[in-house]
Enzyme design. Structure first.
Site, short mmCIF file in Angstrom:
data_model
loop_
_atom_site.label_atom_id
_atom_site.label_comp_id
_atom_site.label_asym_id
_atom_site.label_seq_id
_atom_site.Cartn_x
_atom_site.Cartn_y
_atom_site.Cartn_z
N GLY A 124 0.84 -1.20 0.00
CA GLY A 124 0.00 0.00 0.00
C GLY A 124 0.86 1.24 0.00
N GLY A 154 4.81 -1.47 11.01
CA GLY A 154 5.71 -2.22 11.86
C GLY A 154 7.18 -1.86 11.78
N LEU A 196 18.19 -13.02 24.20
CA LEU A 196 18.07 -13.96 25.33
C LEU A 196 17.01 -15.02 25.08
CD1 LEU A 196 18.61 -11.48 28.27
CD2 LEU A 196 20.28 -12.89 27.08
N ALA A 331 3.84 -6.27 20.94
CA ALA A 331 2.61 -6.61 20.24
C ALA A 331 1.38 -6.05 20.97
CB ALA A 331 2.50 -8.12 20.12
N HIS A 455 -4.02 -21.20 47.21
CA HIS A 455 -2.82 -21.89 47.68
C HIS A 455 -2.87 -23.34 47.21
CE1 HIS A 455 0.48 -23.20 50.22
NE2 HIS A 455 -0.28 -24.22 50.59
P1 FAD Z 1 4.24 -5.70 12.49
O1 FAD Z 1 3.83 -6.87 13.29
O2 FAD Z 1 5.65 -5.57 12.11
O3 FAD Z 1 3.33 -5.74 11.19
C1 FAD Z 1 3.48 -4.83 10.14
C2 FAD Z 1 2.90 -5.43 8.88
O4 FAD Z 1 2.81 -4.42 7.89
C3 FAD Z 1 3.76 -6.55 8.28
O5 FAD Z 1 2.96 -7.69 8.04
C4 FAD Z 1 4.25 -5.95 6.95
O6 FAD Z 1 4.38 -6.92 5.91
C5 FAD Z 1 3.13 -4.97 6.62
N1 FAD Z 1 3.54 -3.88 5.74
C6 FAD Z 1 4.62 -3.07 5.87
N2 FAD Z 1 4.61 -2.11 4.89
C7 FAD Z 1 3.50 -2.36 4.15
C8 FAD Z 1 2.93 -1.71 3.01
N3 FAD Z 1 3.47 -0.61 2.49
N4 FAD Z 1 1.81 -2.24 2.49
C9 FAD Z 1 1.22 -3.34 3.04
N5 FAD Z 1 1.70 -3.97 4.11
C10 FAD Z 1 2.82 -3.47 4.67
N6 FAD Z 1 6.28 -8.56 21.20
C11 FAD Z 1 5.57 -8.95 22.29
O7 FAD Z 1 4.77 -8.17 22.81
N7 FAD Z 1 5.74 -10.20 22.83
C12 FAD Z 1 6.62 -11.09 22.32
O8 FAD Z 1 6.74 -12.19 22.84
C13 FAD Z 1 7.38 -10.70 21.18
N8 FAD Z 1 8.27 -11.55 20.64
C14 FAD Z 1 8.98 -11.18 19.53
C15 FAD Z 1 9.90 -12.06 19.01
C16 FAD Z 1 10.66 -11.70 17.90
C17 FAD Z 1 11.67 -12.68 17.33
C18 FAD Z 1 10.44 -10.44 17.28
C19 FAD Z 1 11.20 -10.05 16.04
C20 FAD Z 1 9.51 -9.55 17.80
C21 FAD Z 1 8.77 -9.90 18.93
N9 FAD Z 1 7.86 -9.03 19.52
C22 FAD Z 1 7.17 -9.41 20.64
C23 FAD Z 1 7.61 -7.70 18.96
C24 FAD Z 1 6.31 -7.70 18.12
O9 FAD Z 1 6.43 -8.68 17.11
C25 FAD Z 1 6.07 -6.34 17.51
O10 FAD Z 1 6.09 -5.36 18.53
C26 FAD Z 1 4.73 -6.30 16.80
O11 FAD Z 1 4.67 -7.26 15.78
C27 FAD Z 1 4.46 -4.91 16.21
O12 FAD Z 1 3.22 -4.94 15.58
P2 FAD Z 1 2.87 -3.93 14.39
O13 FAD Z 1 1.46 -4.24 14.04
O14 FAD Z 1 3.22 -2.56 14.76
O15 FAD Z 1 3.84 -4.33 13.18
#
Ligand code: FAD
Ligand code: NAD
Length: 477
Positions: A124, A154, A196, A331, A455
């Site tokens: 988009g 993201g 970690l 998340a 408990h």
């Molecule tokens: P994202 O989840 O990054 O989603 C963004 C989406 O937008 C993606 O699917 C991407 O393809 C899409 N996109 C980007 N640009 C465009 C465009 N121009 N057009 C259409 N689509 C587009 N957080 C926790 O709270 N608990 C956890 O246990 C945790 N574990 C994690 C483990 C790992 C290994 C990693 C890498 C992250 C972890 N996180 C965790 C962090 C969490 O994944 C992120 O904070 C969260 O996904 C952010 O959500 P978001 O919706 O902002 O973006």
């Protein structure tokens, strides 16, 4: 003759959400629940973003599997269970993780259909603030119009300027979730959450794991008592730490990686390993969004989109949420912001208490935290009291052989209001919810002591820590 007739463009949607991670998909569902005509654009073939595809869900699937193996290898015997020929089928472990991911991302497809959200697969980008172009994988384009846009694109892993991530031997978390084998030696650059958690997975499966961290503590932004205890426990599990060390390079010859770094005294050091994972944080992702077409600029450091207290960008009707804006990259923070913006667009007056967004590290024992750290209270000059309770004094923890860690409660010296709860121990990730609820209702430490806790449960440690903060009244220490 003048034509006084006004022409209005009929917008196809009330809201278009760009990105389907936990920020985007929750925003889209909440918008639809509130009666707004909603579309969501996702560039990948599955919904769920980083969290469901290459983040929270697959990492927790591998953490759970590796923990089962670790327990079978190390604690079952004490429980009176003897196993012979215990082996890791790593291929099956990865396959199960992929199945969990597929089920979870498929769940979003179902929820979008259930809530009558139109989805578009493609990238988009803004034509103007009300018009979004979707560029599909085959190169074809479609243009859709909307009253409001929620950017939820993201983040992606960041790296170091002098490092080339080849995705084969020098990898990020994305590749670490899909390795063809258990590494013999894995060097982690960065002792934060990702390092970690994924370091724990491979250490449990038998890899030698070395962490090189720039700061003088692991998980440096959390309460320092948690960093110290976690380091102690992970060292017992075999992970080695180089704290206060500065990485200067990492090169690969295709089979072996050499990581070079400077010690705090300036000594030149190096480690050789078969894999090196770079986990030094993440940067906001805005590539291809065409922000320049509507006059939105991103911050130089971290590439984040600037938003106001309503998560609205400098362009009216264009909002941004989740990892792409300021604040913790979590998340549940993204989800809360998705709900917030949807309700705001629908005319409601939502609220987020950013100080009460919990942080969790899914090592074992788990680490969880909410509110102010002791270091922050000192810095702010707040007068506080503390109460701690160690899990080794908990009957439930002894029964399950999970005696490492503690719960620490920080309460206001004068009012007894709970200001922070920091814990490391069994199921801390789930237990922190009690602290969040208590703090949302501005409970005092004494309030928690007066509530019945079943408990034997791990949660009794929270009550005991509150008792300890209340005139040192803990019962079991
Ligand atoms: P994202 O989840 O990054 O989603 C963004 C989406 O937008 C993606 O699917 C991407 O393809 C899409 N996109 C980007 N640009 C465009 C465009 N121009 N057009 C259409 N689509 C587009 N957080 C926790 O709270 N608990 C956890 O246990 C945790 N574990 C994690 C483990 C790992 C290994 C990693 C890498 C992250 C972890 N996180 C965790 C962090 C969490 O994944 C992120 O904070 C969260 O996904 C952010 O959500 P978001 O919706 O902002 O973006
Ligand atoms: P992080 O910010 O948690 O940790 C990065 C670490 O790398 C820090 O400790 C930092 O001091 C260190 N570092 C930075 N530069 C360095 C250098 N040159 N040499 C050595 N060390 C260096 O980042 P992350 O672990 O990459 O995770 C990224 C984001 O993903 C985090 O913001 C986190 O919130 C999110 N995440 C959350 C969870 C969870 O909630 N359980 C799990 C995984 C990821």
């Amino acid at each position: 003759m003048t034509n006084n007739k006004k022409f209005y463009t009929v917008m196809q949607y009330d809201v278009i959400v760009i990105g389907s991670g936990p920020g985007g998909y929750v925003a889209a569902i909440r918008c639809a629940q509130l009666g707004l005509k909603t579309a969501c654009i996702e560039k990948y073939s599955t919904f769920g973003g980083t969290c469901l595809n290459v983040g929270c869900i697959p990492s927790k699937a591998l953490l759970d599997s590796s923990e089962h193996y670790h327990n079978a290898a190390h604690t079952f015997k004490t429980h009176g269970i003897n196993l012979e020929n215990l082996q890791v089928d790593f291929g099956q472990m990865v396959k199960r993780k992929d199945e969990v991911v597929a089920q979870t991302t498929g769940g979003i497809t179902f929820l979008f259909k259930k809530n009558k959200i139109t989805s578009y697969q493609g990238v988009g980008s803004f034509v103007d603030k009300n018009t979004i172009k979707v560029t599909k994988a085959d190169g074809s384009e479609e243009t859709i119009t909307t009253k409001n846009v929620i950017i939820a694109t993201g983040s992606k892993p960041s790296s170091l300027p002098f490092l080339k991530v080849d995705k084969q031997r020098i990898i990020t978390s994305t590749e670490a979730l899909n390795l063809p084998e258990v590494p013999k030696h894995l060097v982690l650059i960065g002792g934060g959450v990702i390092g970690l958690e994924l370091g724990s997975v491979y250490a449990r499966l038998g890899a030698k794991v070395s962490v090189v961290e720039f700061m003088d503590a692991i998980i440096p932004t959390m309460d320092r008592s948690l960093s110290k205890e976690l380091q102690k426990v992970l060292q017992k599990q075999g992970i080695e730490f180089y704290l206060g060390h500065k990485v200067t390079g990492a090169t690969s010859d295709g089979n072996e990686v050499t990581v070079t770094f400077d010690s705090p005294k300036g000594d030149k050091m190096e480690l050789k390993a078969d894999y090196c994972m770079v986990a030094v944080g993440r940067v906001a992702y805005t590539d291809g969004l065409g922000l320049e077409n509507i006059g939105i600029t991103v911050e130089e450091r971290g590439k984040k989109i600037t938003v106001d207290e309503h998560l609205e960008t400098s362009v009216k009707g264009v909002y941004a949420i989740g990892d792409v804006v300021r604040g913790a990259m979590l998340a549940h923070k993204a989800e809360d912001e998705g709900t917030f913006v949807a309700e705001l667009i629908a005319g409601q007056k939502p609220h987020i208490n950013y100080n009460l967004i919990p942080g969790v590290v899914y090592t074992w024992p788990e680490v969880a935290s909410v509110g102010y750290t002791e270091e922050q209270l000192k810095e702010k000059g707040v007068k506080y009291k503390t109460g701690s309770f160690p899990f080794k004094a908990s009957g439930r923890a002894r029964a399950s052989m999970d005696i490492d860690g503690f719960v620490k409660v920080l309460a206001d010296q004068a009012t007894d209001e709970i200001l922070g709860v920091h814990m490391i121990g069994p199921r801390a990730a789930d237990m922190i919810a009690e602290a969040v609820v208590a703090m949302e209702f501005r409970a005092s430490a004494e309030d928690v002591t007066r509530m019945s806790h079943a408990h034997p449960t791990f949660t009794e440690a929270i009550r005991e820590a509150c008792l300890a903060a209340t005139e040192n009244r803990a019962i079991h220490i």
